[in-house]
Design a protein around this motif. Structure first.
Motif, PDB file in Angstrom:
ATOM      1  N   GLY A  16      20.986  45.680  77.973  1.00 58.39           N
ATOM      2  CA  GLY A  16      21.184  47.083  77.603  1.00 58.39           C
ATOM      3  C   GLY A  16      22.018  47.790  78.664  1.00 58.39           C
ATOM      4  O   GLY A  16      23.126  47.359  79.009  1.00 58.39           O
ATOM      5  N   SER A  17      21.470  48.844  79.220  1.00 62.85           N
ATOM      6  CA  SER A  17      22.184  49.590  80.268  1.00 62.85           C
ATOM      7  C   SER A  17      21.727  49.183  81.668  1.00 62.85           C
ATOM      8  O   SER A  17      22.200  49.730  82.656  1.00 62.85           O
ATOM      9  CB  SER A  17      21.959  51.095  80.073  1.00 62.85           C
ATOM     10  OG  SER A  17      20.566  51.401  80.117  1.00 62.85           O
ATOM     11  N   SER A  18      20.798  48.233  81.733  1.00 68.66           N
ATOM     12  CA  SER A  18      20.247  47.816  83.026  1.00 68.66           C
ATOM     13  C   SER A  18      20.850  46.483  83.454  1.00 68.66           C
ATOM     14  O   SER A  18      21.139  45.611  82.637  1.00 68.66           O
ATOM     15  CB  SER A  18      18.721  47.680  82.947  1.00 68.66           C
ATOM     16  OG  SER A  18      18.139  48.904  82.555  1.00 68.66           O
ATOM     17  N   THR A  19      21.035  46.344  84.771  1.00 66.19           N
ATOM     18  CA  THR A  19      21.551  45.114  85.357  1.00 66.19           C
ATOM     19  C   THR A  19      20.565  44.618  86.418  1.00 66.19           C
ATOM     20  O   THR A  19      20.087  45.412  87.234  1.00 66.19           O
ATOM     21  CB  THR A  19      22.930  45.335  86.007  1.00 66.19           C
ATOM     22  OG1 THR A  19      23.846  45.824  85.016  1.00 66.19           O
ATOM     23  CG2 THR A  19      23.471  44.038  86.589  1.00 66.19           C
ATOM     24  N   PHE A  20      20.256  43.341  86.369  1.00 67.79           N
ATOM     25  CA  PHE A  20      19.338  42.786  87.364  1.00 67.79           C
ATOM     26  C   PHE A  20      19.867  41.435  87.830  1.00 67.79           C
ATOM     27  O   PHE A  20      20.644  40.775  87.138  1.00 67.79           O
ATOM     28  CB  PHE A  20      17.931  42.635  86.790  1.00 67.79           C
ATOM     29  CG  PHE A  20      17.831  41.660  85.651  1.00 67.79           C
ATOM     30  CD1 PHE A  20      17.441  40.343  85.862  1.00 67.79           C
ATOM     31  CD2 PHE A  20      18.124  42.061  84.347  1.00 67.79           C
ATOM     32  CE1 PHE A  20      17.351  39.452  84.821  1.00 67.79           C
ATOM     33  CE2 PHE A  20      18.032  41.169  83.298  1.00 67.79           C
ATOM     34  CZ  PHE A  20      17.647  39.861  83.525  1.00 67.79           C
ATOM     35  N   SER A  21      19.449  41.034  89.023  1.00 69.62           N
ATOM     36  CA  SER A  21      19.874  39.754  89.597  1.00 69.62           C
ATOM     37  C   SER A  21      18.688  38.817  89.677  1.00 69.62           C
ATOM     38  O   SER A  21      17.583  39.216  90.061  1.00 69.62           O
ATOM     39  CB  SER A  21      20.465  39.977  90.997  1.00 69.62           C
ATOM     40  OG  SER A  21      21.633  40.757  90.937  1.00 69.62           O
ATOM     41  N   VAL A  22      18.916  37.576  89.323  1.00 70.05           N
ATOM     42  CA  VAL A  22      17.849  36.582  89.347  1.00 70.05           C
ATOM     43  C   VAL A  22      18.476  35.197  89.468  1.00 70.05           C
ATOM     44  O   VAL A  22      19.646  34.985  89.115  1.00 70.05           O
ATOM     45  CB  VAL A  22      16.984  36.681  88.063  1.00 70.05           C
ATOM     46  CG1 VAL A  22      17.772  36.238  86.846  1.00 70.05           C
ATOM     47  CG2 VAL A  22      15.709  35.859  88.208  1.00 70.05           C
ATOM     48  N   TYR A  23      17.704  34.251  90.002  1.00 68.25           N
ATOM     49  CA  TYR A  23      18.166  32.865  90.077  1.00 68.25           C
ATOM     50  C   TYR A  23      18.037  32.227  88.683  1.00 68.25           C
ATOM     51  O   TYR A  23      16.967  32.326  88.056  1.00 68.25           O
ATOM     52  CB  TYR A  23      17.321  32.064  91.065  1.00 68.25           C
ATOM     53  CG  TYR A  23      17.433  32.530  92.499  1.00 68.25           C
ATOM     54  CD1 TYR A  23      18.559  32.220  93.256  1.00 68.25           C
ATOM     55  CD2 TYR A  23      16.403  33.256  93.089  1.00 68.25           C
ATOM     56  CE1 TYR A  23      18.661  32.638  94.577  1.00 68.25           C
ATOM     57  CE2 TYR A  23      16.491  33.676  94.407  1.00 68.25           C
ATOM     58  CZ  TYR A  23      17.626  33.367  95.150  1.00 68.25           C
ATOM     59  OH  TYR A  23      17.726  33.781  96.452  1.00 68.25           O
ATOM     60  N   PRO A  24      19.076  31.565  88.179  1.00 65.77           N
ATOM     61  CA  PRO A  24      18.955  30.909  86.858  1.00 65.77           C
ATOM     62  C   PRO A  24      17.812  29.898  86.800  1.00 65.77           C
ATOM     63  O   PRO A  24      17.252  29.668  85.726  1.00 65.77           O
ATOM     64  CB  PRO A  24      20.316  30.211  86.697  1.00 65.77           C
ATOM     65  CG  PRO A  24      21.256  31.052  87.519  1.00 65.77           C
ATOM     66  CD  PRO A  24      20.448  31.511  88.698  1.00 65.77           C
ATOM     67  N   PHE A  25      17.450  29.322  87.945  1.00 73.07           N
ATOM     68  CA  PHE A  25      16.353  28.350  87.933  1.00 73.07           C
ATOM     69  C   PHE A  25      15.044  28.980  87.472  1.00 73.07           C
ATOM     70  O   PHE A  25      14.178  28.278  86.928  1.00 73.07           O
ATOM     71  CB  PHE A  25      16.161  27.754  89.336  1.00 73.07           C
ATOM     72  CG  PHE A  25      15.002  26.802  89.431  1.00 73.07           C
ATOM     73  CD1 PHE A  25      15.104  25.523  88.915  1.00 73.07           C
ATOM     74  CD2 PHE A  25      13.803  27.190  90.013  1.00 73.07           C
ATOM     75  CE1 PHE A  25      14.032  24.644  88.979  1.00 73.07           C
ATOM     76  CE2 PHE A  25      12.727  26.317  90.088  1.00 73.07           C
ATOM     77  CZ  PHE A  25      12.842  25.037  89.573  1.00 73.07           C
ATOM     78  N   VAL A  26      14.899  30.285  87.659  1.00 74.62           N
ATOM     79  CA  VAL A  26      13.671  30.968  87.233  1.00 74.62           C
ATOM     80  C   VAL A  26      13.465  30.792  85.734  1.00 74.62           C
ATOM     81  O   VAL A  26      12.336  30.584  85.266  1.00 74.62           O
ATOM     82  CB  VAL A  26      13.722  32.457  87.610  1.00 74.62           C
ATOM     83  CG1 VAL A  26      12.519  33.202  87.031  1.00 74.62           C
ATOM     84  CG2 VAL A  26      13.765  32.618  89.127  1.00 74.62           C
TER      85      VAL A  26
END
Length: 321
Positions: free
Chosen positions: A202-212
């Protein structure tokens, strides 16, 4: 066993031959440095399937020479069981090694999740359990099954996020030669799966490891499917009227009783990693090229150069005319 002379020795012989057949397949791509330094093992590595098959035929011939007409049914029944057990244990071990060489985390994480699920299912089953889950394992409850799965999913996200920063877990094991000595190394540039990536929802952006995300899938397997490996083991023990497979661990049975849920996990991890994770490693391909003959190295360069020219990449990347 008096009617079956040397049958135990034959069993161990077949175990060694089966392990030789499967383990070399797992190790050969990763021990090129050993093959270059110790030429004596080159033939054992390159022709291991043929050698293992010949050794197997030799063992089979030895068995047939020992067959007694009086106990022929019993002997062939035990031989069939031996082959079944070899397929279960040797193939599972091969699959485990394959996953480990992709990075220890791909084996460590799902195995840990199975243990976590087992522990929390037991805890919640004791605290909240009222509804029996399956007749093969009367102590298992639906409440423990569901709550244990939720706890496993939450911990999978937390633990996977932490483990992505541990180089020893995320880097594939490799063998390197330094100053004439061969040692193991886990130094690498983490792959895409272990680098923070930005995702937009949506309008939110977040960072995460793809391994999660992969850990979430593993947690679902550990919670929903892996326990059935334990149920299968419970059914087998009830079928032969035994409480435990062994008494190695007082009060807990044998090692197989502690790892019965892990058998399905080995297969799942191997299939999952080879399907969704495994990708050709540039460093590993380069190492293999170094062990080619001079003529084949030159031929490889010529083929690669021609392909890059066709794609229009050679001028951009290397600046060749």
């Amino acid at each position: 066993m008096a009617e079956l002379p040397h049958f135990k020795a034959l069993n161990w012989y077949l175990v060694v031959v089966a392990n030789y057949f499967f383990f070399v397949d797992a190790f050969r791509p990763h021990v090129q440095v050993y093959m270059k330094k110790y030429q004596i093992i080159v033939s054992l590595m390159n022709y291991h399937r043929f050698v293992a098959f010949c050794l197997y035929l030799l063992g089979l011939a030895f068995f047939l020479c020992l067959v007694s007409i009086r106990s022929i049914r019993k002997q062939f029944t035990l031989l069939a069981w031996t082959h079944c057990l070899l397929m279960v244990f040797c193939v599972q071990t091969y699959m485990l090694l394959y996953s480990i060489f992709q990075g220890l985390i791909w084996s460590f994480m799902p195995f840990l999740l199975v243990i976590i699920n087992d522990v929390f299912s037991y805890i919640f089953g004791k605290l909240l359990g009222k509804t029996p889950l399956i007749s093969l394992s009367p102590k298992k409850t639906l409440e423990g099954f569901v709550c244990g799965g939720i706890a496993t999913f939450i911990l999978a996200v937390i633990l996977s996020y932490c483990f992505c920063n541990i180089q020893y877990l995320v880097c594939p094991l490799s063998y390197v030669e330094r100053n004439g000595t061969i040692s193991t190394s886990t130094n690498c540039t983490p792959t895409y799966f272990f680098q923070l990536q930005s995702y937009k929802v949506g309008s939110s952006t977040f960072s995460v490891y793809p391994f999660v995300f992969h850990a979430m899938v593993m947690s679902c397997f550990a919670s929903v499917i892996a326990p059935f490996g334990g149920f299968c083991a419970s059914g087998l023990k009830r079928a032969v009227n035994i409480k435990d497979f062994a008494d190695t661990i007082p009060g807990h049975g044998g090692l197989l009783d502690r790892f019965d849920c892990q058998f399905l996990t080995c297969t799942f991890v191997n299939v999952y990693v080879s399907t969704f994770v495994n990708a050709p490693s540039v460093n590993r391909i380069f190492e293999k090229i170094l062990y080619m003959s001079d003529e084949n190295q030159i031929k490889f360069i010529q083929l690669l150069e021609a392909e890059l020219v066709v794609k229009g990449m050679l001028n951009k990347t290397l600046g060749y005319p």
